[in-house]
Scaffold this motif. Structure first.
Motif, PDB file in Angstrom:
ATOM      1  N   LEU A   9       0.816  -1.207   0.000  1.00  0.00           N
ATOM      2  CA  LEU A   9       0.000   0.000   0.000  1.00  0.00           C
ATOM      3  C   LEU A   9       0.848   1.255   0.000  1.00  0.00           C
ATOM      4  O   LEU A   9       0.440   2.291  -0.526  1.00  0.00           O
ATOM      5  CB  LEU A   9      -0.918  -0.004   1.228  1.00  0.00           C
ATOM      6  N   GLY A  10       2.027   1.187   0.628  1.00  0.00           N
ATOM      7  CA  GLY A  10       2.890   2.358   0.686  1.00  0.00           C
ATOM      8  C   GLY A  10       2.356   3.448   1.591  1.00  0.00           C
ATOM      9  O   GLY A  10       2.598   4.627   1.347  1.00  0.00           O
ATOM     10  N   LEU A  11       1.594   3.076   2.641  1.00  0.00           N
ATOM     11  CA  LEU A  11       1.007   4.048   3.551  1.00  0.00           C
ATOM     12  C   LEU A  11       1.664   3.968   4.928  1.00  0.00           C
ATOM     13  O   LEU A  11       2.039   2.891   5.383  1.00  0.00           O
ATOM     14  CB  LEU A  11      -0.502   3.796   3.705  1.00  0.00           C
ATOM     15  N   SER A  12       1.774   5.115   5.574  1.00  0.00           N
ATOM     16  CA  SER A  12       2.311   5.156   6.929  1.00  0.00           C
ATOM     17  C   SER A  12       1.212   4.807   7.921  1.00  0.00           C
ATOM     18  O   SER A  12       0.036   4.722   7.573  1.00  0.00           O
ATOM     19  CB  SER A  12       2.858   6.551   7.234  1.00  0.00           C
ATOM     20  N   MET A  13       1.606   4.619   9.190  1.00  0.00           N
ATOM     21  CA  MET A  13       0.625   4.277  10.213  1.00  0.00           C
ATOM     22  C   MET A  13      -0.373   5.405  10.410  1.00  0.00           C
ATOM     23  O   MET A  13      -1.580   5.160  10.599  1.00  0.00           O
ATOM     24  CB  MET A  13       1.346   3.970  11.531  1.00  0.00           C
ATOM     25  N   SER A  14       0.076   6.646  10.366  1.00  0.00           N
ATOM     26  CA  SER A  14      -0.849   7.774  10.533  1.00  0.00           C
ATOM     27  C   SER A  14      -1.860   7.814   9.390  1.00  0.00           C
ATOM     28  O   SER A  14      -3.042   8.131   9.590  1.00  0.00           O
ATOM     29  CB  SER A  14      -0.078   9.089  10.613  1.00  0.00           C
ATOM     30  N   GLN A  15      -1.422   7.491   8.186  1.00  0.00           N
ATOM     31  CA  GLN A  15      -2.339   7.461   7.047  1.00  0.00           C
ATOM     32  C   GLN A  15      -3.348   6.322   7.174  1.00  0.00           C
ATOM     33  O   GLN A  15      -4.517   6.468   6.815  1.00  0.00           O
ATOM     34  CB  GLN A  15      -1.546   7.313   5.744  1.00  0.00           C
ATOM     35  N   LEU A  16      -2.898   5.187   7.701  1.00  0.00           N
ATOM     36  CA  LEU A  16      -3.811   4.062   7.905  1.00  0.00           C
ATOM     37  C   LEU A  16      -4.878   4.405   8.937  1.00  0.00           C
ATOM     38  O   LEU A  16      -6.052   4.066   8.773  1.00  0.00           O
ATOM     39  CB  LEU A  16      -3.020   2.826   8.340  1.00  0.00           C
ATOM     40  N   LYS A  17      -4.478   5.086   9.997  1.00  0.00           N
ATOM     41  CA  LYS A  17      -5.455   5.496  11.012  1.00  0.00           C
ATOM     42  C   LYS A  17      -6.434   6.520  10.441  1.00  0.00           C
ATOM     43  O   LYS A  17      -7.624   6.513  10.765  1.00  0.00           O
ATOM     44  CB  LYS A  17      -4.726   6.063  12.233  1.00  0.00           C
ATOM     45  N   GLU A  18      -5.922   7.376   9.578  1.00  0.00           N
ATOM     46  CA  GLU A  18      -6.775   8.356   8.899  1.00  0.00           C
ATOM     47  C   GLU A  18      -7.807   7.651   8.030  1.00  0.00           C
ATOM     48  O   GLU A  18      -8.989   8.017   8.008  1.00  0.00           O
ATOM     49  CB  GLU A  18      -5.881   9.252   8.025  1.00  0.00           C
ATOM     50  N   ALA A  19      -7.347   6.621   7.310  1.00  0.00           N
ATOM     51  CA  ALA A  19      -8.261   5.845   6.467  1.00  0.00           C
ATOM     52  C   ALA A  19      -9.293   5.119   7.318  1.00  0.00           C
ATOM     53  O   ALA A  19     -10.465   5.015   6.929  1.00  0.00           O
ATOM     54  CB  ALA A  19      -7.461   4.842   5.634  1.00  0.00           C
ATOM     55  N   MET A  20      -8.873   4.616   8.498  1.00  0.00           N
ATOM     56  CA  MET A  20      -9.815   3.952   9.395  1.00  0.00           C
ATOM     57  C   MET A  20     -10.904   4.921   9.855  1.00  0.00           C
ATOM     58  O   MET A  20     -12.087   4.564   9.930  1.00  0.00           O
ATOM     59  CB  MET A  20      -9.061   3.385  10.592  1.00  0.00           C
ATOM     60  N   ALA A  21     -10.516   6.163  10.153  1.00  0.00           N
ATOM     61  CA  ALA A  21     -11.497   7.173  10.568  1.00  0.00           C
ATOM     62  C   ALA A  21     -12.485   7.451   9.440  1.00  0.00           C
ATOM     63  O   ALA A  21     -13.693   7.598   9.675  1.00  0.00           O
ATOM     64  CB  ALA A  21     -10.779   8.453  10.987  1.00  0.00           C
ATOM     65  N   ARG A  22     -12.004   7.508   8.203  1.00  0.00           N
ATOM     66  CA  ARG A  22     -12.892   7.732   7.064  1.00  0.00           C
ATOM     67  C   ARG A  22     -13.801   6.536   6.850  1.00  0.00           C
ATOM     68  O   ARG A  22     -14.985   6.682   6.539  1.00  0.00           O
ATOM     69  CB  ARG A  22     -12.076   8.003   5.791  1.00  0.00           C
TER      70      ARG A  22
END
Length: 509
Positions: free
Chosen positions: A322-335
């Protein structure tokens, strides 16, 4: 278009629930009346003595410094027995051993699995003595800080990516140190699982390419109560039940020394996976590629009111892809939580349509089908992530698309208005009412943080597309049709992804 990966052997390896038989309930009730008070009293009396035995030999010793001969003698002959006494009081009345532990000169590294309970650390200190790779959080506690110099442990800050990358240097320095007289002991899973499967083995202990000896902590003789994972029952309740139980058996197995092949020496991930398979066979349980990051997403999912299973995506496989950081993954989870209004971890097409507020005739069903690679008529967070990244990544010439889309939606003006939105859809043969146009623009204003409701300037439109890249795909399909959409060409699983290209993807950045 969207990649599909095999589902994990265990969807949520952090889940732990305890169910008792009638006899076990009687045992716990009687134990709660008679054993629990005695054991709590024993811990109150004995723990200060254990703390002293940890502290005395470590006075003046800094983390990473080797113990002098008298200090080591004290630790091996006093401290380890004191720690074993604590385990005895907590119900581990006896420990069974099998196999033979190789000397630290022959095999310098021991890998211990599974890691499921807080007692695992006590077993390393009091039964399987060695210098462990441990979380640096123990340094901040008065009760646990003496453990580091006493066992010559190597503290690692798991939250600091820069320090995590230096683990190999710390391990190599320890193994090459002339004063070393202990094994390096590592829990390669890096966090506690639920006890039903093995989490992904991290590569830190395997990067030096030396032989390792797996040590298995087998709790299977009785149902394990005290499992402190990301998805477990109350730790306080578990501890009370543990102290009320008559006994909890443990079988420590020293497996055969694993000597890496040349291929494994060159590839620590392959080495770690092969040792994980050996341990899984010994335990008779499945192995997965879930990591501590999955556990962090489980915790995030629970915070957002989603089921814990929603956070499990097996990041050991997907994170690099995916090439995503942990902060980006948490952001995606919130969305994902915002889209999933039912809070059941399964996004339906109706929920996606309502969130996007896009006309149904405007390719939302097609987008949902692309995301739904499993043809389940709902999307898990895993589907959501893969669809979001893969489809957005495939949109060609994104900067020009943003300019063209803004011009088309605004009618050449400086702002997007309701009339411009309605005209845009009508020009592309999509029937839309003034109410639907207003609803879409209001949704865009909220998602982009626009200053004025009902209007969107160029900067606010760019913010919208950055925060909600699904609109990039929908706009491309509307303007140019689905036939002009290029196929996704993800990197092969064995290749390292091109992180520079991934950073150019607007998804979640």
């Amino acid at each position: 278009m969207v990649r599909r990966f095999p589902e994990p052997a265990v969807w949520n390896p952090f889940k732990h629930r305890v169910a008792f038989s009638g006899l076990e309930i009687v045992e716990l009730v009687l134990g709660g009346v008679f054993l629990l008070p005695l054991r709590i009293l024993g811990i109150i009396v004995v723990f200060p003595l254990v703390w002293l035995t940890l502290t005395i030999p470590t006075i003046g010793v800094k983390p990473g410094q080797h113990l002098s001969p008298w200090r080591r003698f004290f630790v091996l002959n006093v401290t380890t027995y004191a720690v074993r006494l604590i385990l005895f009081i907590c119900g581990f009345l006896w420990v069974k051993y099998s196999g033979k532990r190789a000397s630290y000169t022959e095999v310098p590294v021991n890998v211990v699995a599974p890691h499921v309970t807080p007692f695992d650390g006590f077993f390393v200190g009091g039964v399987v003595y060695g210098s462990a790779l441990i979380c640096s959080d123990v340094l901040s506690s008065l009760l646990t800080s003496p453990i580091v110099p006493c066992t010559e442990a190597i503290p690692v800050n798991r939250e600091n990516a820069q320090q995590r990358s230096k683990v190999l240097d710390l391990v190599k320095t320890f193994l090459s140190s002339p004063g070393r007289q202990t094994h390096l002991v590592a829990f390669p899973e890096g966090t506690c699982g639920g006890g039903k499967s093995l989490l992904s083995f991290r590569r830190g202990a395997f990067q030096p390419g030396t032989a390792v000896q797996p040590i298995v902590l087998d709790y299977r003789a009785r149902q394990l109560i005290s499992v402190w994972s990301f998805d477990c029952q109350s730790p306080a309740v578990q501890m009370l039940l543990q102290l009320s139980r008559l006994y909890s058996p443990l079988h420590i197995k020293f497996l055969d020394v694993y000597r890496p092949s040349e291929a494994e020496k060159q590839d620590p991930v392959l080495y770690a996976n092969n040792v994980q398979a050996v341990v899984a066979r010994e335990l008779g349980c499945p192995s997965t590629q879930h990591t501590r990051d999955d556990g962090m997403l489980v915790y995030k999912a629970l915070q957002l009111g989603l089921p814990a299973d929603a956070g499990c995506v097996e990041l050991g496989i997907l994170k690099q892809q995916l090439g995503l950081s942990m902060s980006q993954l948490k952001e995606a989870m919130a969305r994902f939580a915002s889209v999933n209004t039912a809070k059941n971890g399964h996004v339906t097409q109706a929920e996606m349509s309502a969130y996007l507020a896009w006309p149904v005739q405007g390719h939302v069903p097609e987008m949902f089908r692309e995301y739904d690679t499993g043809k389940c008529n709902y999307l898990t967070f895993r589907d959501f992530l893969l669809g979001l990244v893969d489809l957005t990544y495939a949109v060609p010439d994104q900067e020009n698309l943003k300019v063209s889309a803004f011009k088309a939606l605004s009618g050449g003006a400086d702002e997007i208005t309701v009339d411009g939105v309605r005209s845009f859809f009508e020009e592309n043969d999509i029937a839309v009412s003034i109410v639907e146009s207003q609803a879409l623009l209001n949704s865009w204003s909220v998602l982009s943080g626009a200053h004025s409701s009902g209007k969107l300037n160029k900067d606010e439109f760019a913010t919208l597309l950055r925060r909600c890249p699904e609109y990039l795909v929908l706009l491309f399909w509307t303007l140019f049709g689905m036939d002009g959409f290029p196929p996704v060409t993800p990197p092969a699983a064995e290749d390292k992804p091109d992180r520079r290209r991934r950073k150019s993807t607007p998804a979640l950045i």
